[in-house]
Enzyme design. Sequence first.
Site, PDB file in Angstrom:
ATOM      1  N   GLU A 169      48.704  37.881  38.221  1.00 56.85           N
ATOM      2  CA  GLU A 169      47.931  38.365  39.371  1.00 56.85           C
ATOM      3  C   GLU A 169      48.373  37.784  40.703  1.00 56.85           C
ATOM      4  O   GLU A 169      47.608  37.077  41.367  1.00 56.85           O
ATOM      5  CB  GLU A 169      46.438  38.085  39.163  1.00 56.85           C
ATOM      6  CG  GLU A 169      45.874  38.681  37.886  1.00 56.85           C
ATOM      7  CD  GLU A 169      44.350  38.641  37.828  1.00 56.85           C
ATOM      8  OE1 GLU A 169      43.730  37.984  38.676  1.00 56.85           O
ATOM      9  OE2 GLU A 169      43.790  39.299  36.945  1.00 56.85           O
ATOM     10  N   GLU A 228      44.726  41.439  30.255  1.00 56.44           N
ATOM     11  CA  GLU A 228      43.366  40.907  30.372  1.00 56.44           C
ATOM     12  C   GLU A 228      42.380  42.050  30.517  1.00 56.44           C
ATOM     13  O   GLU A 228      42.620  42.990  31.280  1.00 56.44           O
ATOM     14  CB  GLU A 228      43.183  40.023  31.624  1.00 56.44           C
ATOM     15  CG  GLU A 228      43.699  38.626  31.494  1.00 56.44           C
ATOM     16  CD  GLU A 228      43.448  37.800  32.753  1.00 56.44           C
ATOM     17  OE1 GLU A 228      42.416  38.015  33.433  1.00 56.44           O
ATOM     18  OE2 GLU A 228      44.291  36.941  33.036  1.00 56.44           O
TER      19      GLU A 228
HETATM   20  C1  GBH Z   1      41.446  37.290  36.390  1.00 57.31           C
HETATM   21  O1  GBH Z   1      41.130  37.351  37.735  1.00 57.31           O
HETATM   22  C2  GBH Z   1      42.196  36.030  36.113  1.00 57.31           C
HETATM   23  O2  GBH Z   1      43.512  36.261  35.674  1.00 57.31           O
HETATM   24  C3  GBH Z   1      41.492  35.120  35.181  1.00 57.31           C
HETATM   25  O3  GBH Z   1      42.017  33.839  35.320  1.00 57.31           O
HETATM   26  C4  GBH Z   1      40.010  35.195  35.418  1.00 57.31           C
HETATM   27  O4  GBH Z   1      39.322  34.241  34.654  1.00 57.31           O
HETATM   28  C5  GBH Z   1      39.567  36.564  35.027  1.00 57.31           C
HETATM   29  O5  GBH Z   1      40.306  37.542  35.673  1.00 57.31           O
HETATM   30  C6  GBH Z   1      38.099  36.842  35.258  1.00 57.31           C
HETATM   31  O6  GBH Z   1      37.784  36.803  36.613  1.00 57.31           O
HETATM   32  O7  GBH Z   1      35.805  33.609  44.743  1.00 57.31           O
HETATM   33  O8  GBH Z   1      34.199  35.234  45.395  1.00 57.31           O
HETATM   34  O9  GBH Z   1      36.479  35.492  46.089  1.00 57.31           O
HETATM   35  C7  GBH Z   1      40.358  38.460  38.107  1.00 57.31           C
HETATM   36  C8  GBH Z   1      40.124  38.585  39.574  1.00 57.31           C
HETATM   37  C9  GBH Z   1      39.806  37.535  41.552  1.00 57.31           C
HETATM   38  C10 GBH Z   1      38.042  37.388  39.976  1.00 57.31           C
HETATM   39  C11 GBH Z   1      39.136  36.556  42.394  1.00 57.31           C
HETATM   40  C12 GBH Z   1      37.354  36.374  40.836  1.00 57.31           C
HETATM   41  C13 GBH Z   1      37.224  35.557  43.091  1.00 57.31           C
HETATM   42  C14 GBH Z   1      35.882  35.941  43.601  1.00 57.31           C
HETATM   43  N1  GBH Z   1      39.473  37.429  40.177  1.00 57.31           N
HETATM   44  N2  GBH Z   1      37.719  36.573  42.207  1.00 57.31           N
HETATM   45  S1  GBH Z   1      35.544  35.013  45.062  1.00 57.31           S
END
Ligand code: GBH
Length: 496
Positions: A173, A389
């Site tokens: 990502e 994922e």
């Molecule tokens: C993926 O990210 C990741 O690869 C994985 O590590 C993660 O655990 C999983 O999905 C579930 O989230 O801090 O309010 O800005 C997915 C996309 C992008 C989700 C950033 C959380 C941050 C929200 N992620 N987002 S915020």
Amino acid sequence: LPPSVTDLRRRLPADFAFGTATAAYQIEGAVAADGRSPSIWDAYCERPGAILGGDTGETTCDHYHRYAADADLLGWLGARFYRFSISWPRVLPEGSGRIEQRGLDFYRRLLDALDRNGVEPWVTLYHWDLPQVLQERDGGWAARSTAEAFAEFALVVHDALGDRIAHWTTLNEPFCSAFYGYAAGTQAPGVVDGPSAIAAGHHLMLGHGLALRAMRERRPDHRFGVTLNLSPVEAATAAAADQDAARRIDARRNRFFLDPILRGSYPADMVAELPQVDWEHLVRPGDLATIAQPLDLLGVNYYRRFVARAADPSGASAASASPAADTLVDAEAPAAAEPTPHVGCEDVEFVATGRPRTQMGWEIDPEGLTELLLRLHRDYPVPPLYLTENGMAHADEVGADGRVADPERIAYLRTHLEACADAIDRGVDLRGYFAWSFLDNFEWSLGLERRFGLVHVDYETQQRTPKDSAYWYRDLVAAETPRLRGTANRTEVLGA
Ligand code: GBH
């Protein structure tokens, strides 16, 4: 009545690859063990208020010490692949140069334990834990030198462990690393600067290309790729301003990565919209050819769709009368006052469609997955696809009977696997599916409260309890398996 696991299994190809996934910082803990240096996430976690509940990755699932029992649990689960990431600061504590053998030894022990359990490794080289020293010294991914350091790290790991690993993804990502890390500031390193986010995105992809080329030179028989998080983006209405908002969000989230990696060019609309970026200086001759290395596979992480609209600066909706606050989403689209990850889209907001939501606030939308896969198939020259994922967060608890009942997650996995089957039926070359996640773990800035695991983790006792969804997934991967589970594919790739 939901279809049986056998019916679902029969809808997917006989050689469809099932797996589960984790990432180093989210599960390992042991942040100071065996010569590991701090990563940008260790530093970010120290910022007051950065992580919900003040959680950190200091201990999380303590997988660094419990990897053997965890590998046994993966063997019990029975999915063929386990996707995990390698911690850069464990292997190269100075970011580049000196190799920490004890760090490599940990992954060697993990590979042995997986092998004993008939589970094949699928490695991600970078799942967000940049050595903090590279952030402090050079500015992290905003610096071109970090791309070169990453290629060095990749080759060190590949040389040390490549006899045991057939499937490699360079980055997880890069959208999140670049745009949450350097524009929104809601992920490490917590920088808020649009041009730095674009530079970070370019250097991440350059690092991907440099690393992939170097590893492939050594082992052309291995399978190499990258994992992108992709989402369908649609406009809230047919109004021109909303259509334009959707186009701009699609450029930042999807095309900024897909176009250079698969076609060797940046999206012209996005380049034109960001004159504050010095594209000439950033993108040097040869970079795009490096980024566009042929891929053996493309990893796709899917969680959600985005429905975009242009916010009316007067506060009224472009589409209708003022929306009620709860029609606006969400955890990922920050409140108006906060910086957006979508550089140059400060005027865009996201609309809820009324579908049920997960613990993350994300709408459950399996149709979006089919749409996304069909789009990749139609619009891009894609290699074989893997869903690296997919999964949902839910506030799971161990019941009085010792069980963790999570019917919502079973329904989520089932409907998304049906969405995969729908895409395959329509010609998409999708080869596998990895459930996120094997274990409940440290969900980045949202801490330990958001539980994505098939296996529940009690963070007080480190007790693992397979949830009902783990039993369900175990039945699914065992159903009608028309071949022997285990090392068939590695034998094919690695010869032995
Ligand atoms: C993926 O990210 C990741 O690869 C994985 O590590 C993660 O655990 C999983 O999905 C579930 O989230 O801090 O309010 O800005 C997915 C996309 C992008 C989700 C950033 C959380 C941050 C929200 N992620 N987002 S915020």
